[in-house]
Design a protein around this motif. Structure first.
Motif, mmCIF file in Angstrom:
data_model
loop_
_atom_site.group_PDB
_atom_site.id
_atom_site.type_symbol
_atom_site.label_atom_id
_atom_site.label_comp_id
_atom_site.label_asym_id
_atom_site.label_seq_id
_atom_site.Cartn_x
_atom_site.Cartn_y
_atom_site.Cartn_z
ATOM 1 N N TYR A 1 -8.910 7.707 -11.882
ATOM 2 C CA TYR A 1 -7.979 6.503 -12.109
ATOM 3 C C TYR A 1 -7.854 5.402 -10.934
ATOM 4 O O TYR A 1 -7.310 4.450 -11.047
ATOM 5 C CB TYR A 1 -6.441 7.343 -12.158
ATOM 6 C CG TYR A 1 -6.504 7.926 -13.405
ATOM 7 C CD1 TYR A 1 -6.269 7.534 -14.542
ATOM 8 C CD2 TYR A 1 -6.526 9.293 -12.993
ATOM 9 C CE1 TYR A 1 -6.148 8.400 -15.780
ATOM 10 C CE2 TYR A 1 -6.470 10.210 -14.350
ATOM 11 C CZ TYR A 1 -6.247 9.916 -15.426
ATOM 12 O OH TYR A 1 -6.160 10.599 -16.601
ATOM 13 N N ALA A 2 -8.644 5.992 -9.645
ATOM 14 C CA ALA A 2 -8.458 5.017 -8.409
ATOM 15 C C ALA A 2 -9.739 5.155 -7.544
ATOM 16 O O ALA A 2 -9.642 5.018 -6.423
ATOM 17 C CB ALA A 2 -7.030 5.300 -7.533
ATOM 18 N N GLU B 1 -3.709 3.717 -1.995
ATOM 19 C CA GLU B 1 -4.702 3.660 -1.116
ATOM 20 C C GLU B 1 -5.072 4.599 -0.316
ATOM 21 O O GLU B 1 -6.256 5.087 -0.014
ATOM 22 C CB GLU B 1 -4.449 2.314 -0.431
ATOM 23 C CG GLU B 1 -4.441 0.980 -1.251
ATOM 24 C CD GLU B 1 -4.263 -0.065 -0.537
ATOM 25 O OE1 GLU B 1 -4.663 -0.396 0.696
ATOM 26 O OE2 GLU B 1 -4.128 -1.221 -0.960
ATOM 27 N N ARG C 1 -14.906 5.242 -3.605
ATOM 28 C CA ARG C 1 -15.084 4.219 -2.450
ATOM 29 C C ARG C 1 -14.447 4.957 -1.309
ATOM 30 O O ARG C 1 -14.904 4.789 -0.203
ATOM 31 C CB ARG C 1 -13.893 2.974 -2.742
ATOM 32 C CG ARG C 1 -14.207 2.157 -1.668
ATOM 33 C CD ARG C 1 -13.126 0.861 -1.673
ATOM 34 N NE ARG C 1 -12.918 0.245 -0.663
ATOM 35 C CZ ARG C 1 -11.908 -0.755 -0.511
ATOM 36 N NH1 ARG C 1 -11.159 -0.950 -1.538
ATOM 37 N NH2 ARG C 1 -11.901 -1.607 0.568
ATOM 38 N N GLN D 1 -12.024 3.169 -6.948
ATOM 39 C CA GLN D 1 -12.321 2.128 -5.949
ATOM 40 C C GLN D 1 -11.047 1.405 -5.101
ATOM 41 O O GLN D 1 -11.347 0.229 -4.389
ATOM 42 C CB GLN D 1 -12.825 0.916 -6.883
ATOM 43 C CG GLN D 1 -14.038 0.975 -7.530
ATOM 44 C CD GLN D 1 -15.255 1.434 -6.679
ATOM 45 O OE1 GLN D 1 -15.458 1.103 -5.712
ATOM 46 N NE2 GLN D 1 -15.634 2.684 -7.181
ATOM 47 N N THR D 2 -10.096 1.970 -5.481
ATOM 48 C CA THR D 2 -8.913 1.586 -4.782
ATOM 49 C C THR D 2 -8.179 2.574 -3.557
ATOM 50 O O THR D 2 -7.824 2.084 -2.752
ATOM 51 C CB THR D 2 -7.542 1.322 -5.431
ATOM 52 O OG1 THR D 2 -7.465 2.465 -6.467
ATOM 53 C CG2 THR D 2 -7.909 0.067 -6.625
ATOM 54 N N VAL D 3 -8.557 3.812 -3.906
ATOM 55 C CA VAL D 3 -8.176 4.782 -2.687
ATOM 56 C C VAL D 3 -9.274 4.514 -1.607
ATOM 57 O O VAL D 3 -10.600 4.571 -1.665
ATOM 58 C CB VAL D 3 -8.188 6.125 -3.530
ATOM 59 C CG1 VAL D 3 -8.113 7.294 -2.007
ATOM 60 C CG2 VAL D 3 -7.053 6.512 -4.248
ATOM 61 N N LYS D 4 -8.877 4.450 -0.604
ATOM 62 C CA LYS D 4 -9.873 4.077 0.822
ATOM 63 C C LYS D 4 -10.206 5.456 1.761
ATOM 64 O O LYS D 4 -11.112 5.509 2.176
ATOM 65 C CB LYS D 4 -9.226 3.027 1.609
ATOM 66 C CG LYS D 4 -8.900 1.661 1.036
ATOM 67 C CD LYS D 4 -8.305 0.708 1.848
ATOM 68 C CE LYS D 4 -8.170 -0.673 1.042
ATOM 69 N NZ LYS D 4 -7.219 -1.587 2.108
ATOM 70 N N MET E 1 0.609 -1.212 -0.114
ATOM 71 C CA MET E 1 -0.056 0.053 -0.071
ATOM 72 C C MET E 1 0.853 1.250 -0.067
ATOM 73 O O MET E 1 1.901 1.287 0.768
ATOM 74 C CB MET E 1 -0.944 -0.028 1.220
ATOM 75 C CG MET E 1 -1.586 1.162 1.657
ATOM 76 S SD MET E 1 -2.683 1.258 2.602
ATOM 77 C CE MET E 1 -1.722 1.663 4.272
ATOM 78 N N ALA F 1 -1.485 4.742 -9.673
ATOM 79 C CA ALA F 1 -3.178 4.420 -9.389
ATOM 80 C C ALA F 1 -3.159 3.255 -8.612
ATOM 81 O O ALA F 1 -3.975 3.017 -7.641
ATOM 82 C CB ALA F 1 -4.014 4.639 -10.688
ATOM 83 N N LYS F 2 -2.428 2.049 -9.173
ATOM 84 C CA LYS F 2 -2.645 0.743 -8.598
ATOM 85 C C LYS F 2 -2.047 0.593 -7.171
ATOM 86 O O LYS F 2 -2.433 -0.126 -6.523
ATOM 87 C CB LYS F 2 -2.016 -0.362 -9.620
ATOM 88 C CG LYS F 2 -2.969 -0.345 -10.941
ATOM 89 C CD LYS F 2 -1.916 -1.475 -11.566
ATOM 90 C CE LYS F 2 -2.860 -1.592 -13.130
ATOM 91 N NZ LYS F 2 -2.304 -2.497 -13.918
ATOM 92 N N GLU F 3 -1.030 1.472 -6.883
ATOM 93 C CA GLU F 3 -0.736 1.510 -5.572
ATOM 94 C C GLU F 3 -0.974 2.310 -4.712
ATOM 95 O O GLU F 3 -1.239 2.073 -3.309
ATOM 96 C CB GLU F 3 0.981 2.097 -5.792
ATOM 97 C CG GLU F 3 1.657 1.434 -6.913
ATOM 98 C CD GLU F 3 2.964 2.167 -7.219
ATOM 99 O OE1 GLU F 3 3.817 2.470 -6.210
ATOM 100 O OE2 GLU F 3 3.072 2.655 -8.407
#
Length: 341
Positions: free
Chosen positions: A114-115, A76, A188, A117-120, A1, A72-74
């Motif tokens: 870009y993120a 969170e 998200r 659903q992955t950024v919390k 993360m 973006a994939k990294e």
């Protein structure tokens, strides 16, 4: 993360980066120039868990797109610390409001694109300025409330950069909450905003104190560089918090579930310039007789400082550093780098 930290070269942000690295997070720092990026890499000893990115102009609404396209994939967690401090000039829309508001919206837009659903969690460094109403402020009788919003507009500035700063922080924080409300079904992440009062404390890296202290610490510097018999510039009561507690709060604000959806004031206690003078004269014998004593000189009494309790202490589990500890360590560093020579 990975944790994205904007304005990573700032006074508070450097402590945030340091805390994140110490806890084992990967950090993507964003600054406005390659020179600043290179300095941070050097200061953190080339830590492989710190990656720097440059965004030259945060007023552009696609300013952070390139960062998210790459990471973006990294990412969170987003800690958005970048924002202008009070500065010179009369075009406050350009120097204060646009960087604060567009910088906030642009990082949120990039996360959405870009993120989503992955950024919390997104944590934004707001300011007590976003809750203050100067018309109601009356020294120690004014009670800060996290439900309040500063009512000022740029029309109230009248050449006052501090008022423009208050407006910019209010507009930027409102923009963040409005963005989340408008995009709740598409993203998200949860949002938390932190509203520190005047932030004291030493620089993380001693070299950053050379030549003068930063904006909030300037009040300490004013006393440190005063003359015997001189008047204290401003002896009204203000509120204080230590930079290390503010930095720690940023981590807790995404680590603690209860911080989601909250505005959290970060404040240890009230203080006056007399308190600062008393601490310097008591704790630094070498300054006695060389700096102002103020109208009511005497030994610093921690019990005389009114403490206000806000929900950040309960939600984040904070245990704040004292005014005396913070001021002592700030002045010790300032003297070490020759600020008063």
């Amino acid at each position: 993360m990975a944790v994205l930290v904007t304005g990573a070269n700032g006074f508070i942000a450097k402590y945030i980066v340091n805390d994140l690295l110490n806890e084992g997070y990967d950090v993507i720092g964003v600054v406005r120039s390659q020179a600043k990026a290179d300095l941070l890499i050097k200061q953190f000893g080339g830590n492989p868990h710190l990656v720097m990115e440059v965004v030259n102009d945060i007023t552009l609404l696609d300013a952070f797109d390139s960062v998210f396209q790459k990471h973006a994939k990294e990412i969170e967690i987003i800690l958005h610390c970048a924002s202008p401090l009070p500065s010179e000039g009369n075009d406050y829309e350009k120097t204060h409001v646009l960087p604060a508001v567009n910088g906030t919206v642009s990082v949120l837009e990039a996360a959405k694109k870009y993120a989503a659903q992955t950024v919390k969690r997104v944590v934004i460094t707001s300011s007590v300025a976003a809750v203050m109403d100067p018309a109601k402020h009356d020294g120690s009788t004014f009670i800060l409330d996290e439900n309040h919003w500063c009512p000022l507009t740029l029309a109230d500035a009248h050449g006052n950069s501090h008022t423009a700063y208050m407006v910019s922080k209010t507009k930027a924080e409102r923009a963040a909450w409005e963005f989340l409300e408008a995009n709740r079904k598409e993203v998200r992440f949860e949002l938390a905003t932190l509203l520190p009062v005047y932030v004291f404390g030493p620089q993380l890296f001693k070299e950053d104190a050379v030549g003068g202290l930063n904006y909030s610490n300037g009040q300490i510097q004013s006393v440190l560089c005063s003359s015997p018999g001189g008047e204290l510039e401003d002896n009204t009561f203000k509120n204080f918090v230590d930079v290390r507690d503010v930095a720690r709060s940023h981590l807790l604000a995404f680590q603690k579930a209860g911080a989601a959806g909250k505005r959290l004031l970060l404040c240890k206690s009230l203080y006056s310039a007399q308190d600062l003078a008393n601490i310097l004269n008591e704790r630094f014998p070498q300054l006695k007789g060389k700096i102002a004593e103020g109208p009511n000189p005497g030994k610093y009494d921690v019990n005389s400082v009114v403490t206000q309790h806000f929900r950040a202490e309960e939600i984040l589990g904070l245990k704040y550093k004292t005014l005396e500890e913070s001021v002592y360590e700030t002045v010790s560093q300032a003297l070490e780098v020759g600020l008063r020579t």
